[in-house]
Design a protein around this motif. Structure first.
Motif, PDB file in Angstrom:
ATOM      1  N   THR A   1       0.786  -1.245   0.000  1.00 21.39           N
ATOM      2  CA  THR A   1       0.000   0.000   0.000  1.00 21.39           C
ATOM      3  C   THR A   1       0.808   1.281   0.000  1.00 21.39           C
ATOM      4  O   THR A   1       0.242   2.344  -0.184  1.00 21.39           O
ATOM      5  CB  THR A   1      -0.879   0.049   1.260  1.00 21.39           C
ATOM      6  N   GLN A   2       2.131   1.201   0.229  1.00 18.03           N
ATOM      7  CA  GLN A   2       2.956   2.340   0.649  1.00 18.03           C
ATOM      8  C   GLN A   2       2.779   2.538   2.165  1.00 18.03           C
ATOM      9  O   GLN A   2       1.909   1.943   2.784  1.00 18.03           O
ATOM     10  CB  GLN A   2       2.648   3.637  -0.110  1.00 18.03           C
ATOM     11  N   ALA A   3       3.665   3.356   2.709  1.00 17.04           N
ATOM     12  CA  ALA A   3       3.819   3.387   4.172  1.00 17.04           C
ATOM     13  C   ALA A   3       2.792   4.238   4.892  1.00 17.04           C
ATOM     14  O   ALA A   3       2.576   4.048   6.091  1.00 17.04           O
ATOM     15  CB  ALA A   3       5.223   3.873   4.524  1.00 17.04           C
ATOM     16  N   THR A   4       2.202   5.194   4.188  1.00 11.62           N
ATOM     17  CA  THR A   4       1.228   6.078   4.844  1.00 11.62           C
ATOM     18  C   THR A   4       0.092   6.382   3.862  1.00 11.62           C
ATOM     19  O   THR A   4       0.289   6.323   2.645  1.00 11.62           O
ATOM     20  CB  THR A   4       1.864   7.427   5.258  1.00 11.62           C
ATOM     21  N   PRO A   5      -1.071   6.745   4.386  1.00 13.41           N
ATOM     22  CA  PRO A   5      -2.170   7.152   3.494  1.00 13.41           C
ATOM     23  C   PRO A   5      -1.768   8.326   2.597  1.00 13.41           C
ATOM     24  O   PRO A   5      -2.184   8.377   1.426  1.00 13.41           O
ATOM     25  CB  PRO A   5      -3.284   7.535   4.467  1.00 13.41           C
ATOM     26  N   ALA A   6      -0.966   9.245   3.107  1.00  7.57           N
ATOM     27  CA  ALA A   6      -0.540  10.383   2.281  1.00  7.57           C
ATOM     28  C   ALA A   6       0.269   9.898   1.081  1.00  7.57           C
ATOM     29  O   ALA A   6       0.123  10.421  -0.037  1.00  7.57           O
ATOM     30  CB  ALA A   6       0.286  11.361   3.117  1.00  7.57           C
ATOM     31  N   MET A   7       1.105   8.911   1.274  1.00  8.79           N
ATOM     32  CA  MET A   7       1.894   8.369   0.157  1.00  8.79           C
ATOM     33  C   MET A   7       1.014   7.519  -0.765  1.00  8.79           C
ATOM     34  O   MET A   7       1.189   7.532  -1.988  1.00  8.79           O
ATOM     35  CB  MET A   7       3.069   7.559   0.696  1.00  8.79           C
ATOM     36  N   ALA A   8       0.074   6.806  -0.191  1.00 13.09           N
ATOM     37  CA  ALA A   8      -0.854   6.009  -1.018  1.00 13.09           C
ATOM     38  C   ALA A   8      -1.678   6.910  -1.933  1.00 13.09           C
ATOM     39  O   ALA A   8      -2.076   6.493  -3.023  1.00 13.09           O
ATOM     40  CB  ALA A   8      -1.766   5.184  -0.116  1.00 13.09           C
ATOM     41  N   ALA A   9      -1.921   8.138  -1.491  1.00 12.27           N
ATOM     42  CA  ALA A   9      -2.707   9.062  -2.322  1.00 12.27           C
ATOM     43  C   ALA A   9      -2.050   9.280  -3.674  1.00 12.27           C
ATOM     44  O   ALA A   9      -2.736   9.470  -4.688  1.00 12.27           O
ATOM     45  CB  ALA A   9      -2.884  10.394  -1.583  1.00 12.27           C
ATOM     46  N   ASP A  10      -0.736   9.221  -3.720  1.00 11.88           N
ATOM     47  CA  ASP A  10      -0.051   9.374  -5.011  1.00 11.88           C
ATOM     48  C   ASP A  10      -0.260   8.150  -5.902  1.00 11.88           C
ATOM     49  O   ASP A  10      -0.376   8.271  -7.124  1.00 11.88           O
ATOM     50  CB  ASP A  10       1.442   9.632  -4.806  1.00 11.88           C
TER      51      ASP A  10
ATOM     52  N   LEU B   1       0.724   0.232   6.085  1.00 11.61           N
ATOM     53  CA  LEU B   1       0.080   1.307   6.850  1.00 11.61           C
ATOM     54  C   LEU B   1      -0.644   2.337   5.983  1.00 11.61           C
ATOM     55  O   LEU B   1      -1.377   3.173   6.499  1.00 11.61           O
ATOM     56  CB  LEU B   1       1.097   1.998   7.769  1.00 11.61           C
ATOM     57  N   GLY B   2      -0.462   2.263   4.665  1.00  9.74           N
ATOM     58  CA  GLY B   2      -1.208   3.172   3.780  1.00  9.74           C
ATOM     59  C   GLY B   2      -2.571   2.653   3.376  1.00  9.74           C
ATOM     60  O   GLY B   2      -3.316   3.314   2.646  1.00  9.74           O
ATOM     61  N   ALA B   3      -2.949   1.458   3.858  1.00  8.28           N
ATOM     62  CA  ALA B   3      -4.139   0.751   3.345  1.00  8.28           C
ATOM     63  C   ALA B   3      -5.421   1.572   3.407  1.00  8.28           C
ATOM     64  O   ALA B   3      -6.249   1.527   2.485  1.00  8.28           O
ATOM     65  CB  ALA B   3      -4.325  -0.558   4.105  1.00  8.28           C
ATOM     66  N   SER B   4      -5.607   2.333   4.478  1.00  8.92           N
ATOM     67  CA  SER B   4      -6.892   3.017   4.668  1.00  8.92           C
ATOM     68  C   SER B   4      -7.205   3.989   3.540  1.00  8.92           C
ATOM     69  O   SER B   4      -8.367   4.243   3.232  1.00  8.92           O
ATOM     70  CB  SER B   4      -6.905   3.744   6.018  1.00  8.92           C
TER      71      SER B   4
ATOM     72  N   THR C   1      -0.800  10.768   9.111  1.00  3.17           N
ATOM     73  CA  THR C   1      -2.019  10.337   8.406  1.00  3.17           C
ATOM     74  C   THR C   1      -2.332   8.850   8.614  1.00  3.17           C
ATOM     75  O   THR C   1      -3.380   8.373   8.184  1.00  3.17           O
ATOM     76  CB  THR C   1      -1.921  10.612   6.877  1.00  3.17           C
ATOM     77  N   VAL C   2      -1.413   8.124   9.262  1.00  2.00           N
ATOM     78  CA  VAL C   2      -1.677   6.710   9.570  1.00  2.00           C
ATOM     79  C   VAL C   2      -2.694   6.644  10.706  1.00  2.00           C
ATOM     80  O   VAL C   2      -2.497   7.259  11.746  1.00  2.00           O
ATOM     81  CB  VAL C   2      -0.377   5.984   9.990  1.00  2.00           C
ATOM     82  N   PRO C   3      -3.798   5.897  10.501  1.00  2.00           N
ATOM     83  CA  PRO C   3      -4.775   5.803  11.594  1.00  2.00           C
ATOM     84  C   PRO C   3      -4.159   5.104  12.811  1.00  2.00           C
ATOM     85  O   PRO C   3      -3.211   4.331  12.671  1.00  2.00           O
ATOM     86  CB  PRO C   3      -5.900   4.940  11.009  1.00  2.00           C
ATOM     87  N   ALA C   4      -4.723   5.368  13.977  1.00  2.00           N
ATOM     88  CA  ALA C   4      -4.244   4.711  15.197  1.00  2.00           C
ATOM     89  C   ALA C   4      -4.407   3.206  15.066  1.00  2.00           C
ATOM     90  O   ALA C   4      -5.300   2.732  14.359  1.00  2.00           O
ATOM     91  CB  ALA C   4      -5.024   5.224  16.398  1.00  2.00           C
ATOM     92  N   GLY C   5      -3.567   2.457  15.729  1.00  6.10           N
ATOM     93  CA  GLY C   5      -3.686   1.002  15.694  1.00  6.10           C
ATOM     94  C   GLY C   5      -3.001   0.402  14.489  1.00  6.10           C
ATOM     95  O   GLY C   5      -2.111   1.013  13.898  1.00  6.10           O
ATOM     96  N   LEU C   6      -3.427  -0.815  14.122  1.00 10.64           N
ATOM     97  CA  LEU C   6      -2.757  -1.558  13.059  1.00 10.64           C
ATOM     98  C   LEU C   6      -3.691  -1.731  11.860  1.00 10.64           C
ATOM     99  O   LEU C   6      -4.880  -1.492  11.951  1.00 10.64           O
ATOM    100  CB  LEU C   6      -2.326  -2.932  13.587  1.00 10.64           C
ATOM    101  N   THR C   7      -3.096  -2.157  10.739  1.00 10.18           N
ATOM    102  CA  THR C   7      -3.880  -2.490   9.551  1.00 10.18           C
ATOM    103  C   THR C   7      -4.242  -3.968   9.624  1.00 10.18           C
ATOM    104  O   THR C   7      -3.356  -4.826   9.605  1.00 10.18           O
ATOM    105  CB  THR C   7      -3.040  -2.239   8.284  1.00 10.18           C
ATOM    106  N   TRP C   8      -5.545  -4.244   9.689  1.00 12.32           N
ATOM    107  CA  TRP C   8      -5.978  -5.638   9.854  1.00 12.32           C
ATOM    108  C   TRP C   8      -6.558  -6.202   8.574  1.00 12.32           C
ATOM    109  O   TRP C   8      -7.433  -5.592   7.961  1.00 12.32           O
ATOM    110  CB  TRP C   8      -7.024  -5.753  10.971  1.00 12.32           C
TER     111      TRP C   8
END
Ligand SMILES: [Zn+2]
Length: 319
Positions: free
Chosen positions: A52-61, A88-91, A132-139
């Motif tokens: 997913t890439q490491a963060t939602p901000a990076m996934a946006a690209d 961690l970018g999954a969300s 921008t990573v949500p709290a907790g883990l990606t499940w």
């Protein structure tokens, strides 16, 4: 070795150039000069993203690039393994399902929290806008054992566990119709395999199992997309050589009764001429040698890395 070498990749601050390239009829590769890659499958009715890439901000690209070529919904995110920099970018994709092997799920339960803290500490540049990573883990929302088949309309997508290697849970994405494979970190190209959580004794056989599929295109975990049988075989062979050479060097040290630090110095000297130009070589070597030494001595399974264990190990080997 440079005694003032900065911990892991904390001194690596230079942004990489992203490329987004179609590699077969339904597959695209999002790559970034050795930074973690994302593979994309565009089926008849939906899009699948692997890693997913490491963060939602990076996934946006990644999403921006996908939207340049299709408006189909991104329904599936596949986690090839549990590492934070991949998940961690999954969300950001708002997927219907997050798919992973049961072994990967089990690793997230066992060590997900520690891995998240450890990876962010090792490589701050790879966690751009970490807030921008949500709290907790990606499940994962669905898991499988061994094999799962998805149908994106008429396009068959197989998720396969072909053996342990980079981690216990490694999964590859395979398009049998066009012989295209997304390998995650099981295969790297012009980039150093990270093996801190690896199974060195199993990894070469798992690479042979990938080779037996005879892929025509392959997105590695890091490095450029490999297109054509020749490039694919080169990627597999390079990764296999690194893993085998490193384990042989470390096993020899352990068998001779050398301590970890001496074994590390010897292994570094043996590996650097052949592999030292691959990206993140200096970052990976202490972790890789430590894990190989563990496997060659008394730990069949990788021990959990914590932020503190990372630092202690680095000081012990590089201090
Ligand atoms: Zn990884």
């Amino acid at each position: 070795m440079n005694p003032s070498k900065k911990f892991a990749s904390q001194a690596d601050l230079e942004e990489k150039m992203v490329s987004f390239k179609q590699i077969s009829e339904h597959a695209w590769a999002y790559t970034a000069e050795g930074d973690p890659n994302t593979g994309i499958i565009i089926g008849d009715d939906a899009v699948l993203v692997a890693d997913t890439q490491a963060t939602p901000a990076m996934a946006a690209d990644v999403i921006r690039r996908i939207r340049e070529v299709t408006d189909k919904p991104i329904k599936y995110v596949v986690l090839t393994h549990y590492h934070a920099v991949r998940v961690l970018g999954a969300s950001a994709y708002e997927p219907q399902q997050i798919l992973a092997s049961q072994d990967t799920y089990d690793l997230i339960v066992e060590r997900g929290e520690q891995d998240k803290a450890s990876e962010i500490g090792r490589f701050p540049r790879l966690f751009r806008n970490v807030e921008t990573v949500p709290a907790g883990l990606t499940w994962p929302t669905m898991t499988f054992r061994g094999k799962m088949t998805l149908w994106l309309g008429k396009l068959e997508v197989q998720l396969l566990q072909l053996g342990r290697g980079h981690t216990k849970g490694d999964t590859v994405v395979w398009l049998p119709q066009e012989r295209t494979l997304l390998s995650g970190d099981l295969v790297e190209f012009d980039a150093t395999p990270y093996a801190g959580d690896a199974y060195f004794k199993d990894w070469p056989q798992t690479l042979d199992n990938i080779a037996a599929l005879n892929p025509l295109a392959l997105v590695p975990g890091r490095g450029p997309a490999l297109v054509g049988e020749k490039q694919v075989q080169a990627g597999l062979a390079g990764t296999r050589a690194f893993v085998s050479d490193l384990y042989a060097a470390v096993q020899a040290g352990a068998a001779a009764g050398l301590d970890l630090k001496t074994t590390y110095k010897n292994a570094y000297a043996q590996m650097a001429p052949k592999y030292g130009q691959w990206v993140i070589f200096d970052h990976c070597m202490p972790f890789d040698v430590t894990r190989a030494y563990d496997e060659a001595t008394q730990y069949p399974d990788p021990r959990v890395w914590t932020a503190q264990r990372d630092i202690d190990m680095w000081h012990a080997l590089e201090g």
